[in-house]
Motif scaffolding. Sequence first.
Motif, PDB file in Angstrom:
ATOM      1  N   ALA A   1      63.612 -49.243  -3.691  1.00  0.00           N
ATOM      2  CA  ALA A   1      62.367 -48.487  -3.564  1.00  0.00           C
ATOM      3  C   ALA A   1      62.252 -47.843  -2.187  1.00  0.00           C
ATOM      4  CB  ALA A   1      61.173 -49.402  -3.829  1.00  0.00           C
ATOM      5  N   MET A   2      62.596 -48.606  -1.146  1.00  0.00           N
ATOM      6  CA  MET A   2      62.549 -48.054   0.213  1.00  0.00           C
ATOM      7  C   MET A   2      63.573 -46.944   0.382  1.00  0.00           C
ATOM      8  SD  MET A   2      62.081 -51.617   2.376  1.00  0.00           S
ATOM      9  CE  MET A   2      62.104 -50.773   3.958  1.00  0.00           C
ATOM     10  N   GLN A   3      64.732 -47.093  -0.234  1.00  0.00           N
ATOM     11  CA  GLN A   3      65.738 -46.037  -0.157  1.00  0.00           C
ATOM     12  C   GLN A   3      65.266 -44.780  -0.866  1.00  0.00           C
ATOM     13  OE1 GLN A   3      69.511 -47.243  -1.750  1.00  0.00           O
ATOM     14  NE2 GLN A   3      70.636 -45.607  -0.722  1.00  0.00           N
ATOM     15  N   GLY A   4      64.581 -44.941  -1.996  1.00  0.00           N
ATOM     16  CA  GLY A   4      64.045 -43.784  -2.705  1.00  0.00           C
ATOM     17  C   GLY A   4      62.955 -43.081  -1.914  1.00  0.00           C
ATOM     18  N   ASN A   5      62.076 -43.863  -1.271  1.00  0.00           N
ATOM     19  CA  ASN A   5      61.030 -43.254  -0.441  1.00  0.00           C
ATOM     20  C   ASN A   5      61.625 -42.508   0.740  1.00  0.00           C
ATOM     21  OD1 ASN A   5      59.051 -44.332  -2.114  1.00  0.00           O
ATOM     22  ND2 ASN A   5      58.823 -46.188  -0.878  1.00  0.00           N
ATOM     23  N   SER A   6      62.653 -43.118   1.360  1.00  0.00           N
ATOM     24  CA  SER A   6      63.301 -42.442   2.483  1.00  0.00           C
ATOM     25  C   SER A   6      63.959 -41.142   2.038  1.00  0.00           C
ATOM     26  CB  SER A   6      64.343 -43.375   3.106  1.00  0.00           C
ATOM     27  OG  SER A   6      65.030 -42.739   4.156  1.00  0.00           O
ATOM     28  N   LEU A   7      64.563 -41.155   0.852  1.00  0.00           N
ATOM     29  CA  LEU A   7      65.186 -39.933   0.333  1.00  0.00           C
ATOM     30  C   LEU A   7      64.143 -38.845   0.099  1.00  0.00           C
ATOM     31  CD1 LEU A   7      67.706 -38.482  -0.734  1.00  0.00           C
ATOM     32  CD2 LEU A   7      67.271 -39.540  -2.965  1.00  0.00           C
ATOM     33  N   ASN A   8      62.975 -39.238  -0.385  1.00  0.00           N
ATOM     34  CA  ASN A   8      61.916 -38.251  -0.598  1.00  0.00           C
ATOM     35  C   ASN A   8      61.472 -37.624   0.730  1.00  0.00           C
ATOM     36  OD1 ASN A   8      61.905 -38.681  -3.359  1.00  0.00           O
ATOM     37  ND2 ASN A   8      60.331 -40.279  -3.242  1.00  0.00           N
ATOM     38  N   GLU A   9      61.344 -38.424   1.776  1.00  0.00           N
ATOM     39  CA  GLU A   9      60.960 -37.903   3.078  1.00  0.00           C
ATOM     40  C   GLU A   9      62.023 -36.942   3.613  1.00  0.00           C
ATOM     41  OE1 GLU A   9      58.171 -38.289   4.740  1.00  0.00           O
ATOM     42  OE2 GLU A   9      57.334 -39.438   3.069  1.00  0.00           O
ATOM     43  N   ILE A  10      63.295 -37.306   3.424  1.00  0.00           N
ATOM     44  CA  ILE A  10      64.372 -36.429   3.883  1.00  0.00           C
ATOM     45  C   ILE A  10      64.350 -35.102   3.141  1.00  0.00           C
ATOM     46  CG2 ILE A  10      66.884 -36.176   3.989  1.00  0.00           C
ATOM     47  CD1 ILE A  10      67.041 -39.216   4.372  1.00  0.00           C
ATOM     48  N   MET A  11      64.119 -35.164   1.835  1.00  0.00           N
ATOM     49  CA  MET A  11      64.084 -33.930   1.042  1.00  0.00           C
ATOM     50  C   MET A  11      62.926 -33.029   1.466  1.00  0.00           C
ATOM     51  SD  MET A  11      66.688 -33.873  -0.867  1.00  0.00           S
ATOM     52  CE  MET A  11      66.191 -32.473  -1.856  1.00  0.00           C
ATOM     53  N   LYS A  12      61.793 -33.615   1.821  1.00  0.00           N
ATOM     54  CA  LYS A  12      60.675 -32.797   2.283  1.00  0.00           C
ATOM     55  C   LYS A  12      61.018 -32.087   3.595  1.00  0.00           C
ATOM     56  CE  LYS A  12      57.381 -35.841   2.296  1.00  0.00           C
ATOM     57  NZ  LYS A  12      56.019 -36.399   2.461  1.00  0.00           N
ATOM     58  N   LYS A  13      61.677 -32.814   4.509  1.00  0.00           N
ATOM     59  CA  LYS A  13      62.038 -32.198   5.787  1.00  0.00           C
ATOM     60  C   LYS A  13      63.067 -31.085   5.588  1.00  0.00           C
ATOM     61  CE  LYS A  13      61.155 -36.431   8.411  1.00  0.00           C
ATOM     62  NZ  LYS A  13      61.751 -37.500   9.259  1.00  0.00           N
ATOM     63  N   LEU A  14      64.075 -31.359   4.785  1.00  0.00           N
ATOM     64  CA  LEU A  14      65.098 -30.343   4.547  1.00  0.00           C
ATOM     65  C   LEU A  14      64.517 -29.123   3.852  1.00  0.00           C
ATOM     66  CD1 LEU A  14      68.162 -32.540   3.451  1.00  0.00           C
ATOM     67  CD2 LEU A  14      67.770 -31.437   5.662  1.00  0.00           C
ATOM     68  N   THR A  15      63.611 -29.350   2.916  1.00  0.00           N
ATOM     69  CA  THR A  15      62.990 -28.230   2.210  1.00  0.00           C
ATOM     70  C   THR A  15      62.160 -27.374   3.166  1.00  0.00           C
ATOM     71  OG1 THR A  15      62.907 -29.551   0.186  1.00  0.00           O
ATOM     72  CG2 THR A  15      61.484 -27.611   0.292  1.00  0.00           C
ATOM     73  N   ALA A  16      61.445 -28.042   4.085  1.00  0.00           N
ATOM     74  CA  ALA A  16      60.642 -27.285   5.055  1.00  0.00           C
ATOM     75  C   ALA A  16      61.520 -26.441   5.967  1.00  0.00           C
ATOM     76  CB  ALA A  16      59.786 -28.245   5.881  1.00  0.00           C
ATOM     77  N   TRP A  17      62.594 -27.032   6.480  1.00  0.00           N
ATOM     78  CA  TRP A  17      63.475 -26.258   7.352  1.00  0.00           C
ATOM     79  C   TRP A  17      64.194 -25.155   6.586  1.00  0.00           C
ATOM     80  CZ3 TRP A  17      63.296 -25.920  12.309  1.00  0.00           C
ATOM     81  CH2 TRP A  17      62.834 -26.986  13.091  1.00  0.00           C
TER      82      TRP A  17
END
Length: 350
Positions: free
Chosen positions: A281-297
């Motif tokens: 679950a923590m790995q999935g949440n971390s992946l979601n945060e990474i995807m948001k940052k990459l999408t913004a950039w």
Amino acid sequence: MSDTTQQQDDRAAAPVPDVRVNCRHRSRLYRRGVLVASDLPLRELADRGADPDALVWVDLLAPTLSDLTALAPLVGGELELHPLAVENAVSGSQRPRLVRYRDHSLLHARAVHLDPADGTLASTRVAAFILDRALITIRSDDGFPLEPLLAQWDDIGGLTERGVGFLVHSLLDQLVDGYFEVLDDLDDRIQDLEDELLEGTGPTRDIQLRSFSLRKDVVRLSRVVLPMNEALSALLRPGAHALYADIVPYYQDVYDHALRATERIDGLRDTIESILSTSLAMQGNSLNEIMKKLTAWAAIIAIPTGVTGYFGQNIPFPGYGESWGFWLSAVMLVGLAAGLWFGFRRRGWL
């Protein structure tokens, strides 16, 4: 003189054949609850053990079939170990259980311990022939030490005059205590793993691999403890062996400890499953945060890229039309890509 007394006198007067085994062995001789001798030659032990008041214990380390067959004089002239029991005692595929024969019982058990070299779970096969006046234990290796068992026999003292059942109780008590030692170590390792997960001090992949390894050890331990409960339950059944009635509470105490070990195994298994699910679950949440940052950039970079691409802008850069300019741009492309890769790697995105 009765026929039974005459037969006992005849057996005592009959010469005892030589008893030879090729494996390492230890022995003890009790008489009326008092330790008379230790580590006697087996021929002398068989001779002195013919006394109806004597109680004999023999331990064999990794014996062969011929070694067990040579122990016939120790069990008396009228009693013969069942051939299947002898064969199963040296077999390495027996699960913990109690097998009853006409004149004796055979207990299959396993002792568990942690290998001090690498911390992995290891087991030792332990078998015990339970007779009226003799206990023959068989160990596959030195993983189950005898010193704590002998010390407990010395502590119970005069209780040995009640029969072989008290010796069997001490053997079972040592086996079950070994289960709790392993459980305590596994519990500490699981708690450390849980702390690393919650504090975020360990790599996620390492935590998951250690969780799978601990779950494997817990499953292996359950395959030893659960069948042992069945063996202890069989010992508590009426008529299981010719023992004094006051031995039953001692076996009941060991049986209760084994049930507690089973409950702790279930708790450890649930904790490991919770660690694995929390890690995912923590790995999935971390992946979601990474995807948001990459999408913004990506959105930020896409705007100037789209504008310059639409108008076909081709602004001369330093070194335009020169060979060193080409190499400068190539080095910049590789360097920026490598810098992004290292940055993502450090943050755990790759």
